[in-house]
Design a protein around this motif. Structure first.
Motif, mmCIF file in Angstrom:
data_model
loop_
_atom_site.group_PDB
_atom_site.id
_atom_site.type_symbol
_atom_site.label_atom_id
_atom_site.label_comp_id
_atom_site.label_asym_id
_atom_site.label_seq_id
_atom_site.Cartn_x
_atom_site.Cartn_y
_atom_site.Cartn_z
ATOM 1 N N GLY A 67 -2.366 -9.235 -1.483
ATOM 2 C CA GLY A 67 -3.753 -9.632 -1.288
ATOM 3 C C GLY A 67 -4.140 -10.788 -2.183
ATOM 4 N N ARG A 68 -5.335 -11.282 -1.954
ATOM 5 C CA ARG A 68 -5.877 -12.395 -2.726
ATOM 6 C C ARG A 68 -7.053 -11.906 -3.542
ATOM 7 N NH1 ARG A 68 -8.697 -17.891 -0.357
ATOM 8 N NH2 ARG A 68 -8.222 -19.298 -2.109
ATOM 9 N N GLY A 69 -7.173 -12.421 -4.757
ATOM 10 C CA GLY A 69 -8.253 -12.001 -5.635
ATOM 11 C C GLY A 69 -9.598 -12.534 -5.184
ATOM 12 N N PRO A 70 -10.654 -12.204 -5.927
ATOM 13 C CA PRO A 70 -12.002 -12.695 -5.586
ATOM 14 C C PRO A 70 -12.054 -14.216 -5.640
ATOM 15 C CG PRO A 70 -11.968 -11.721 -7.785
ATOM 16 C CD PRO A 70 -10.662 -11.392 -7.152
ATOM 17 N N VAL A 71 -12.762 -14.814 -4.679
ATOM 18 C CA VAL A 71 -12.818 -16.270 -4.575
ATOM 19 C C VAL A 71 -14.200 -16.764 -4.965
ATOM 20 C CG1 VAL A 71 -11.057 -16.343 -2.793
ATOM 21 C CG2 VAL A 71 -13.443 -16.152 -2.117
ATOM 22 N N GLN A 72 -14.241 -18.022 -5.395
ATOM 23 C CA GLN A 72 -15.490 -18.700 -5.706
ATOM 24 C C GLN A 72 -15.490 -20.056 -5.019
ATOM 25 O OE1 GLN A 72 -16.415 -18.848 -9.900
ATOM 26 N NE2 GLN A 72 -15.597 -16.795 -10.283
ATOM 27 N N ALA A 73 -16.668 -20.513 -4.685
ATOM 28 C CA ALA A 73 -16.793 -21.784 -3.974
ATOM 29 C C ALA A 73 -16.512 -22.939 -4.924
ATOM 30 C CB ALA A 73 -18.187 -21.912 -3.372
ATOM 31 N N PHE A 74 -15.675 -23.865 -4.468
ATOM 32 C CA PHE A 74 -15.424 -25.119 -5.176
ATOM 33 C C PHE A 74 -15.653 -26.230 -4.155
ATOM 34 C CE2 PHE A 74 -12.593 -28.551 -6.635
ATOM 35 C CZ PHE A 74 -13.116 -28.748 -7.907
ATOM 36 N N GLY A 75 -16.903 -26.677 -4.071
ATOM 37 C CA GLY A 75 -17.260 -27.596 -3.007
ATOM 38 C C GLY A 75 -17.233 -26.847 -1.676
ATOM 39 N N PRO A 76 -16.523 -27.414 -0.686
ATOM 40 C CA PRO A 76 -16.498 -26.763 0.636
ATOM 41 C C PRO A 76 -15.439 -25.675 0.775
ATOM 42 C CG PRO A 76 -15.385 -28.878 0.751
ATOM 43 C CD PRO A 76 -15.912 -28.752 -0.656
ATOM 44 N N ILE A 77 -14.611 -25.471 -0.256
ATOM 45 C CA ILE A 77 -13.511 -24.523 -0.119
ATOM 46 C C ILE A 77 -13.687 -23.351 -1.076
ATOM 47 C CG2 ILE A 77 -11.905 -26.304 0.648
ATOM 48 C CD1 ILE A 77 -10.729 -26.353 -2.138
ATOM 49 N N GLN A 78 -12.966 -22.273 -0.767
ATOM 50 C CA GLN A 78 -13.007 -21.064 -1.575
ATOM 51 C C GLN A 78 -11.682 -20.913 -2.315
ATOM 52 O OE1 GLN A 78 -15.683 -18.896 -1.753
ATOM 53 N NE2 GLN A 78 -16.899 -20.194 -0.371
#
Length: 307
Positions: free
Chosen positions: A148-159
């Protein structure tokens, strides 16, 4: 590429069998076939597809979800880019110093150990490395998550998931799985380039001028061996981006590779074709970037181009 994929998926099977329920009759299946335009001859389906792509940039909608195919791919792209970039950075940062060391002292025990490790890393199957890492660090030690993938945060238009420790914990094992083989390759390329550059006159003159060994290696040697390293790293980065299928499947990483496998299994042709076209465009742009880096690293390339 798009024509080959169209023909290949047409020969593999009928996507209507995946879309219709097992209890559906011939009339219901025919309606599904007509709704997706699958009742038309293959050459007409392909021409309609090309017209939509070139006129409207429309790659079609997924047979299964009904969402735009390009949208599904772009949603998964940040995860694959994150994985590929982290793996190649790790491989380069580890592989280049080890390769230089092995090239400077080829007969030492350390250099022989490095080259033995590179052969082993290059030979081990990717999926086996991933499973072993999961067994050791996730099952036995409980240090890392198994997938799985960890929690994501927005960096411009991508997560992205690299902005938290939980994200890095999920990223470390798949990155290490890819980096093992890539690092081994970069070690071998760096060693060969180092051995080739050491007898050159500019290295001898730099040492004769009394320059420190750190400056000789960090400036005169490294700058001249970077071109083959950039070539290999660029090609391998493109390969990881396009075909990180095994690693993403082993670690349930929600990237484009896993989406591609799922789409091939279900014969979701719009997604497969859009994925491959996007990959071809990315690889072409990557080759252009590598060529530009050549001109920055070696002014002789600029001189030849002007000539």
């Amino acid at each position: 590429m798009s024509a080959l994929v169209f023909a290949a998926l047409y020969m593999i099977g009928d996507p209507v069998l995946m879309l219709a329920s097992p209890e559906a009759g011939d009339a219901e299946r025919e309606l599904i076939r007509q709704s997706f335009g699958l009742d038309l001859p293959l050459w007409r389906q392909y021409l309609i597809f090309l017209n939509k792509v070139f006129v409207h940039l429309d790659f079609g909608k997924s047979f299964l979800t009904g969402e735009p195919a390009i949208g599904l791919i772009l949603d998964r792209m940040p995860a694959t880019l994150e994985l590929a970039t982290a793996a190649m950075l790790f491989a380069v940062l580890i592989g280049v110093p080890l390769g230089i060391y092995a090239g400077l002292k080829p007969e030492s025990f350390g250099a022989r150990s490095v080259m033995t490790g590179s052969v082993l890393g290059f030979s081990l199957p990717n999926f086996w490395v991933g499973l072993m890492l999961i067994m050791v660090f996730a099952v036995f030690l409980h240090w890392m998550p198994a997938g799985g993938r960890g929690p994501v945060q927005a960096f411009g238009p991508i997560q992205l998931s690299i902005f938290s420790w939980a994200g890095w914990r999920s990223l470390i094992l798949p990155v290490a799985t890819i980096a093992v083989a890539k690092c081994a390759l970069i070690v071998r390329v760096t060693r060969a380039a180092t051995r080739e550059c050491l007898p050159q006159d500019y290295i001898k003159f730099a040492r004769a001028r009394g320059l420190s060994e750190a400056r000789v290696l960090g400036v005169h040697l490294l700058k001249n061996i970077l071109i083959p390293i950039v070539t290999v790293a660029g090609l391998e980065y493109g390969q990881v981006f396009a075909f990180a299928v095994v690693t993403e499947s082993v670690f349930s990483w929600p990237g484009m590779g896993k989406l591609l496998i799922d789409s091939i299994i279900t014969l979701d042709r719009p997604v497969v074709v859009a994925y491959l076209i996007l990959t071809v465009v990315f690889l072409s742009l990557l080759n252009l970037v590598v060529d530009v880096i050549y001109t920055i690293l070696d002014p002789r390339v600029q001189s030849k181009a002007r000539a």
